[in-house]
Design a protein around this motif. Structure first.
Motif, PDB file in Angstrom:
ATOM      1  N   ASN A 158      -2.429  10.251   2.708  1.00  0.00           N
ATOM      2  CA  ASN A 158      -2.664   8.820   2.888  1.00  0.00           C
ATOM      3  C   ASN A 158      -3.015   8.142   1.555  1.00  0.00           C
ATOM      4  O   ASN A 158      -4.043   7.487   1.419  1.00  0.00           O
ATOM      5  CB  ASN A 158      -3.757   8.580   3.931  1.00  0.00           C
ATOM      6  CG  ASN A 158      -3.742   7.158   4.431  1.00  0.00           C
ATOM      7  OD1 ASN A 158      -2.732   6.464   4.316  1.00  0.00           O
ATOM      8  ND2 ASN A 158      -4.849   6.715   4.986  1.00  0.00           N
TER       9      ASN A 158
ATOM     10  N   LYS B 181      -2.915   5.434  -1.150  1.00  0.00           N
ATOM     11  CA  LYS B 181      -2.687   3.996  -1.241  1.00  0.00           C
ATOM     12  C   LYS B 181      -3.418   3.470  -2.471  1.00  0.00           C
ATOM     13  O   LYS B 181      -4.193   4.182  -3.100  1.00  0.00           O
ATOM     14  CB  LYS B 181      -3.206   3.293   0.006  1.00  0.00           C
ATOM     15  CG  LYS B 181      -2.491   3.694   1.274  1.00  0.00           C
ATOM     16  CD  LYS B 181      -3.067   2.976   2.459  1.00  0.00           C
ATOM     17  CE  LYS B 181      -2.340   3.413   3.724  1.00  0.00           C
ATOM     18  NZ  LYS B 181      -2.869   2.760   4.909  1.00  0.00           N
ATOM     19  N   GLN B 182      -3.205   2.206  -2.771  1.00  0.00           N
ATOM     20  CA  GLN B 182      -3.940   1.569  -3.855  1.00  0.00           C
ATOM     21  C   GLN B 182      -5.410   1.467  -3.460  1.00  0.00           C
ATOM     22  O   GLN B 182      -5.723   1.122  -2.324  1.00  0.00           O
ATOM     23  CB  GLN B 182      -3.396   0.163  -4.121  1.00  0.00           C
ATOM     24  CG  GLN B 182      -1.995   0.138  -4.661  1.00  0.00           C
ATOM     25  CD  GLN B 182      -1.934   0.574  -6.107  1.00  0.00           C
ATOM     26  OE1 GLN B 182      -2.865   0.347  -6.856  1.00  0.00           O
ATOM     27  NE2 GLN B 182      -0.845   1.190  -6.480  1.00  0.00           N
TER      28      GLN B 182
ATOM     29  N   ALA C 112       0.807  -1.215   0.000  1.00  0.00           N
ATOM     30  CA  ALA C 112       0.000   0.000   0.000  1.00  0.00           C
ATOM     31  C   ALA C 112       0.846   1.273   0.000  1.00  0.00           C
ATOM     32  O   ALA C 112       0.383   2.325  -0.414  1.00  0.00           O
ATOM     33  CB  ALA C 112      -0.926   0.006   1.200  1.00  0.00           C
ATOM     34  N   ASN C 113       2.077   1.199   0.463  1.00  0.00           N
ATOM     35  CA  ASN C 113       2.918   2.396   0.572  1.00  0.00           C
ATOM     36  C   ASN C 113       4.007   2.427  -0.499  1.00  0.00           C
ATOM     37  O   ASN C 113       5.109   2.900  -0.256  1.00  0.00           O
ATOM     38  CB  ASN C 113       3.548   2.465   1.956  1.00  0.00           C
ATOM     39  CG  ASN C 113       2.497   2.608   3.023  1.00  0.00           C
ATOM     40  OD1 ASN C 113       1.561   3.386   2.872  1.00  0.00           O
ATOM     41  ND2 ASN C 113       2.617   1.848   4.091  1.00  0.00           N
TER      42      ASN C 113
END
Length: 88
Positions: free
Chosen positions: A56, A58-59, A36-37
């Motif tokens: 924030n 992310k995918q 995610a990061n």
């Protein structure tokens, strides 16, 4: 093109090679989507890292879902192509 050359340029080996490349690309995307990061790990600049952390980023679930749907479609296509080539 095949008729003009007088020989078949589309063979099961060529199709298998092309589909192998596509499968590897989709699997690579699936593995990338697990992190995610990712944007924070491979930034173009420190500003992009700060922006990703602040907002924030992310995918999204739709990106992950579309990757798996595409992988399923390619897998089915390859299975059908192999089945058809074996049935000849």
């Amino acid at each position: 093109i095949s008729n003009a050359l007088g020989k078949s340029i589309v063979s099961p080996a060529v199709i298998t090679c092309a589909l192998t490349v596509l499968i590897n690309n989709v699997l690579g995307l699936a593995l990338v989507n697990r992190d995610a990061n990712l944007l924070g790990k491979y930034p173009l600049s420190q500003a992009s890292v700060a922006y990703a952390k602040k907002h924030n980023i992310k995918q999204t679930k739709i990106q992950i879902l579309s990757t798996w749907v595409l992988l399923g479609m390619i897998t089915i296509f390859i299975g059908v192509m192999i089945w058809r080539s074996l049935m000849r």
